[in-house]
Design a protein around this motif. Sequence first.
Motif: not given
Length: 528
Positions: A158-159, A364-366, A375-376, A381-383
């Motif tokens: 969150p930070v 693709t993710i967002f 998120t974790t 996924e951000l490979k």
Amino acid sequence: MFEPAVNSGFILSIVVHISIFIGALIALLCYLTKKDARIYKHMKVLSGPPGLPLVGNVLSLIGPHENILGTVLEWVKVHGTCFGGYLVNIPYVVVCDAYSVEKILSSTTHINKGNDYEKFLKDWLGTGLLTARREKWFHRRKLLTPTFHFKILEDFLPVFNNHAQILTAMLENQVEQSDSFNICPFISRCTLDVICETAMGEKINAQIGGEEEYVKMVTGMTDILLIKGITPWYRNQYIWNLTSMGKLEAKYLKEMHDFTDKMIRYRKSDRKRKSISERRNSNANPSPAANDNLEGQKTRRAFLDLLLDVQENDEQFTDADIREEVDTFMFEGHDTTGANLEWVILMLACNPECQKLAYEEIQTIFGNDMDRDVTTGDLKELKYLECCIKETLRLYPSVPFFIRSMDQDCALDERRIIPKGSSVVISPYLLHRHSAVFSNPEKFDPERFFIENAAGRHPYAYVPFSAGPRNCIGQKFAMMEEKVLLASLLRRFKLEPVDTVETVPVVPDLILRPKCGIKVRLVSREMK
Ligand code: HEM
């Protein structure tokens, strides 16, 4: 008759004292010569650039600071990947091949940092994890490793997200005034906000103009340390103390230590207050989660809180110990990530095809959601973005070199020995440009870090976070923070180059930084 007897006794005593003095001097010279002769013998085998008597290779390194990397790269071409030299009377061995780097970094014998670390950083960081010597380091590392556990780092998400939102808002404001500008101050203030909140639990709001004095001190201190480090006559403490910078350093040190002390006192009294109310609360309601506050919200704990936990179980861990570790995190955790982010931004701006791939992954993710927190799950996924960060760290490692002081000989093979008493300089910048390992090494190519392409690579051929037992304790933290900030930035803006690799001089300060910042053009992405 009596007087001459006194005089002869007096003369005898002088003669004895002078003899002892001369004897001691000869013994000392013999010892030093023997010691130096031994080092010299081994250094001769590791032959490097020829130096001058008394000053060694110092003169080759004097001049514009951005020329140093070029000079040393030339030395590597001529003398190979492991060579020795002298800086004044200090024997240095530069190693930049995976095999020799492994010999040093994988060992628990060659664990002590170079003497320069203590000399320049001790006043600020004490002898915390970064600079601590052997026994203290073993103890501290064991104590502090759990505070960087993945589960704990997750609580910092969150930070990261909050400061990423502020960063993009600040950049949007800036783009309204001018779309091309130096992005470095924005990034630096953002990473400073992140590290203050995660290390001390304190929001300093550097991005929106808060705690200006503290921000000035942290950024000013690193500049001062650099000038002190590279100017030979400032290495003399007496001369340094007389300079205006020496006086400014003393002022900054006092105020920064006061700030950390205040934070420690504040968190301690806060804990006392909370534990009283929690005890009261748990009497009324016997099963609240350990980290829940009275409103049932999860309270986020900073590294400082975790260190205070350590203190509760280990009385020997004093407030001064806590301060040196918090100050170490502030120093190591701010500029390192900031500089890397700045270089990633330059690389993506200059390599639009890589930026496109990174952005497609983000989409693709967002989808088209620009505001959702990372998120974790997203981080995993951000490979491709991770490969971009790694490739940037290959070309522009935030810590361009680090030093170990040799308390024992290290035999590289039957012929070559790095002698006890020398300092070893390990330079990821040089190591990562090995064409046998990284073909076409100057090319930015994130695919080098695809799993299938990295398989079989020597584990010590790529060490931006150092490696072995004394590697960077904050590397997971850094990766998480950078992915969150970059994913947020790239969702909102397309990056276009103003500066290019050719126009940005690279300066190997304590941190590898662009000499005059990095100018980019930000184009808002048109989707709502
Ligand atoms: C891109 C970001 C970073 C890079 C490239 C980096 C790189 C490094 C390197 C090369 C070392 C070894 C230095 C040496 O041997 O002299 C190191 C040590 C260290 N780093 Fe990092 N670092 C990064 C981020 C961080 C962060 C975010 C933190 C803390 C929050 C951190 C905390 C430390 C500490 C405490 C040490 C000393 C470890 C020890 O000696 O046991 N670093 N880092």
